[in-house]
Design a protein around this motif. Structure first.
Motif, PDB file in Angstrom:
ATOM      1  N   LEU A  84     -26.873  81.950 -45.085  1.00 18.78           N
ATOM      2  CA  LEU A  84     -26.749  81.278 -46.376  1.00 18.78           C
ATOM      3  C   LEU A  84     -26.632  82.307 -47.481  1.00 18.78           C
ATOM      4  O   LEU A  84     -27.317  83.331 -47.468  1.00 18.78           O
ATOM      5  CB  LEU A  84     -27.974  80.403 -46.639  1.00 18.78           C
ATOM      6  CG  LEU A  84     -28.252  79.292 -45.634  1.00 18.78           C
ATOM      7  CD1 LEU A  84     -29.535  78.560 -46.002  1.00 18.78           C
ATOM      8  CD2 LEU A  84     -27.082  78.325 -45.575  1.00 18.78           C
ATOM      9  N   THR A  85     -25.776  82.004 -48.447  1.00 15.53           N
ATOM     10  CA  THR A  85     -25.605  82.861 -49.607  1.00 15.53           C
ATOM     11  C   THR A  85     -25.643  81.985 -50.846  1.00 15.53           C
ATOM     12  O   THR A  85     -25.008  80.925 -50.872  1.00 15.53           O
ATOM     13  CB  THR A  85     -24.244  83.597 -49.553  1.00 15.53           C
ATOM     14  OG1 THR A  85     -24.140  84.284 -48.316  1.00 15.53           O
ATOM     15  CG2 THR A  85     -24.101  84.580 -50.698  1.00 15.53           C
ATOM     16  N   ASP A  86     -26.387  82.410 -51.854  1.00 22.59           N
ATOM     17  CA  ASP A  86     -26.360  81.705 -53.125  1.00 22.59           C
ATOM     18  C   ASP A  86     -25.054  82.022 -53.822  1.00 22.59           C
ATOM     19  O   ASP A  86     -24.588  83.158 -53.805  1.00 22.59           O
ATOM     20  CB  ASP A  86     -27.520  82.151 -54.028  1.00 22.59           C
ATOM     21  CG  ASP A  86     -28.858  81.671 -53.510  1.00 22.59           C
ATOM     22  OD1 ASP A  86     -28.885  80.682 -52.760  1.00 22.59           O
ATOM     23  OD2 ASP A  86     -29.876  82.289 -53.846  1.00 22.59           O
ATOM     24  N   GLY A  87     -24.461  81.010 -54.421  1.00 20.54           N
ATOM     25  CA  GLY A  87     -23.234  81.219 -55.174  1.00 20.54           C
ATOM     26  C   GLY A  87     -22.008  80.849 -54.371  1.00 20.54           C
ATOM     27  O   GLY A  87     -22.084  80.459 -53.208  1.00 20.54           O
ATOM     28  N   PRO A  88     -20.847  80.988 -54.992  1.00 15.92           N
ATOM     29  CA  PRO A  88     -19.595  80.580 -54.362  1.00 15.92           C
ATOM     30  C   PRO A  88     -19.162  81.543 -53.269  1.00 15.92           C
ATOM     31  O   PRO A  88     -19.631  82.681 -53.198  1.00 15.92           O
ATOM     32  CB  PRO A  88     -18.596  80.592 -55.523  1.00 15.92           C
ATOM     33  CG  PRO A  88     -19.161  81.587 -56.479  1.00 15.92           C
ATOM     34  CD  PRO A  88     -20.655  81.492 -56.346  1.00 15.92           C
ATOM     35  N   PHE A  89     -18.252  81.058 -52.430  1.00 13.70           N
ATOM     36  CA  PHE A  89     -17.717  81.862 -51.328  1.00 13.70           C
ATOM     37  C   PHE A  89     -16.939  83.062 -51.846  1.00 13.70           C
ATOM     38  O   PHE A  89     -17.103  84.170 -51.391  1.00 13.70           O
ATOM     39  CB  PHE A  89     -16.818  80.994 -50.438  1.00 13.70           C
ATOM     40  CG  PHE A  89     -15.991  81.779 -49.471  1.00 13.70           C
ATOM     41  CD1 PHE A  89     -16.566  82.394 -48.380  1.00 13.70           C
ATOM     42  CD2 PHE A  89     -14.628  81.924 -49.664  1.00 13.70           C
ATOM     43  CE1 PHE A  89     -15.810  83.123 -47.481  1.00 13.70           C
ATOM     44  CE2 PHE A  89     -13.857  82.645 -48.773  1.00 13.70           C
ATOM     45  CZ  PHE A  89     -14.456  83.249 -47.684  1.00 13.70           C
ATOM     46  N   ALA A  90     -16.069  82.834 -52.805  1.00 12.77           N
ATOM     47  CA  ALA A  90     -15.180  83.890 -53.293  1.00 12.77           C
ATOM     48  C   ALA A  90     -15.678  84.434 -54.627  1.00 12.77           C
ATOM     49  O   ALA A  90     -16.098  83.684 -55.492  1.00 12.77           O
ATOM     50  CB  ALA A  90     -13.769  83.348 -53.465  1.00 12.77           C
ATOM     51  N   GLU A  91     -15.625  85.715 -54.765  1.00 14.17           N
ATOM     52  CA  GLU A  91     -15.936  86.358 -56.045  1.00 14.17           C
ATOM     53  C   GLU A  91     -14.630  86.487 -56.817  1.00 14.17           C
ATOM     54  O   GLU A  91     -13.876  87.433 -56.627  1.00 14.17           O
ATOM     55  CB  GLU A  91     -16.561  87.738 -55.813  1.00 14.17           C
ATOM     56  CG  GLU A  91     -17.920  87.696 -55.156  1.00 14.17           C
ATOM     57  CD  GLU A  91     -18.977  87.050 -56.047  1.00 14.17           C
ATOM     58  OE1 GLU A  91     -18.883  87.168 -57.278  1.00 14.17           O
ATOM     59  OE2 GLU A  91     -19.889  86.421 -55.496  1.00 14.17           O
ATOM     60  N   THR A  92     -14.342  85.501 -57.629  1.00 14.33           N
ATOM     61  CA  THR A  92     -13.105  85.494 -58.413  1.00 14.33           C
ATOM     62  C   THR A  92     -13.422  85.096 -59.845  1.00 14.33           C
ATOM     63  O   THR A  92     -14.494  84.583 -60.135  1.00 14.33           O
ATOM     64  CB  THR A  92     -12.088  84.490 -57.843  1.00 14.33           C
ATOM     65  OG1 THR A  92     -12.612  83.172 -58.004  1.00 14.33           O
ATOM     66  CG2 THR A  92     -11.787  84.744 -56.379  1.00 14.33           C
ATOM     67  N   LYS A  93     -12.470  85.306 -60.727  1.00 15.89           N
ATOM     68  CA  LYS A  93     -12.659  84.891 -62.116  1.00 15.89           C
ATOM     69  C   LYS A  93     -12.594  83.378 -62.250  1.00 15.89           C
ATOM     70  O   LYS A  93     -13.275  82.794 -63.061  1.00 15.89           O
ATOM     71  CB  LYS A  93     -11.613  85.544 -63.015  1.00 15.89           C
ATOM     72  CG  LYS A  93     -11.858  87.012 -63.220  1.00 15.89           C
ATOM     73  CD  LYS A  93     -10.929  87.559 -64.275  1.00 15.89           C
ATOM     74  CE  LYS A  93     -11.217  89.006 -64.504  1.00 15.89           C
ATOM     75  NZ  LYS A  93     -11.840  89.260 -65.769  1.00 15.89           N
ATOM     76  N   GLU A  94     -11.732  82.733 -61.443  1.00 14.86           N
ATOM     77  CA  GLU A  94     -11.610  81.278 -61.512  1.00 14.86           C
ATOM     78  C   GLU A  94     -12.306  80.636 -60.316  1.00 14.86           C
ATOM     79  O   GLU A  94     -12.243  81.138 -59.201  1.00 14.86           O
ATOM     80  CB  GLU A  94     -10.145  80.849 -61.531  1.00 14.86           C
ATOM     81  CG  GLU A  94      -9.461  81.149 -62.839  1.00 14.86           C
ATOM     82  CD  GLU A  94      -8.140  80.406 -62.986  1.00 14.86           C
ATOM     83  OE1 GLU A  94      -7.798  80.093 -64.127  1.00 14.86           O
ATOM     84  OE2 GLU A  94      -7.479  80.141 -61.979  1.00 14.86           O
ATOM     85  N   GLN A  95     -12.981  79.528 -60.583  1.00 10.20           N
ATOM     86  CA  GLN A  95     -13.663  78.760 -59.552  1.00 10.20           C
ATOM     87  C   GLN A  95     -13.243  77.298 -59.660  1.00 10.20           C
ATOM     88  O   GLN A  95     -12.804  76.848 -60.714  1.00 10.20           O
ATOM     89  CB  GLN A  95     -15.184  78.863 -59.742  1.00 10.20           C
ATOM     90  CG  GLN A  95     -15.738  80.256 -59.597  1.00 10.20           C
ATOM     91  CD  GLN A  95     -15.665  80.774 -58.166  1.00 10.20           C
ATOM     92  OE1 GLN A  95     -15.669  80.017 -57.218  1.00 10.20           O
ATOM     93  NE2 GLN A  95     -15.596  82.081 -58.020  1.00 10.20           N
TER      94      GLN A  95
END
Length: 110
Positions: free
Chosen positions: A58-69
């Motif tokens: 498990l990871t907190d936060g979104p899957f991709a590290e991008t500017k847009e979500q």
């Protein structure tokens, strides 16, 4: 044909989260193209799940590290991609973010 409209934006798009769609939803429902959709809570509230070697990670936060979500989605059913583009272009979020249009893979009949 069914399409998923993924409504995306950078961190400034969160300011528009409660703006509503300025009549877009009502127009599209009257046209009979909207099959569902919802806005999403901010990416910082996401939990990402991966399974590797039978271990749940498990990871907190979104899957991709991008500017847009992805901030929301709408499932539409329309004649073709041209109509899907016309519908997406009318969405208010297209003026401050991005709307990605994806064809939905048809599943087996139920």
């Amino acid at each position: 044909m069914k399409y998923l409209l993924m409504i995306c934006g950078d961190e400034s798009a969160e300011a528009h989260a409660m703006d509503g769609c300025g009549g877009w939803s009502e127009e599209m429902e009257a046209r009979g193209v909207v099959e569902g959709g919802a806005g999403l809570r901010p990416p910082r509230e996401a939990t990402t799940v991966r399974v590797r070697d039978d271990e749940v990670l498990l990871t907190d936060g979104p899957f991709a590290e991008t500017k847009e979500q992805i901030g929301g989605f709408v499932l539409i059913d329309c004649a073709d991609l041209d109509e899907a583009i016309e519908i997406a272009a009318k969405h208010p979020a297209a003026t401050y973010g991005t709307i990605e249009i994806r064809p939905v893979v048809a599943g087996p009949p139920r």
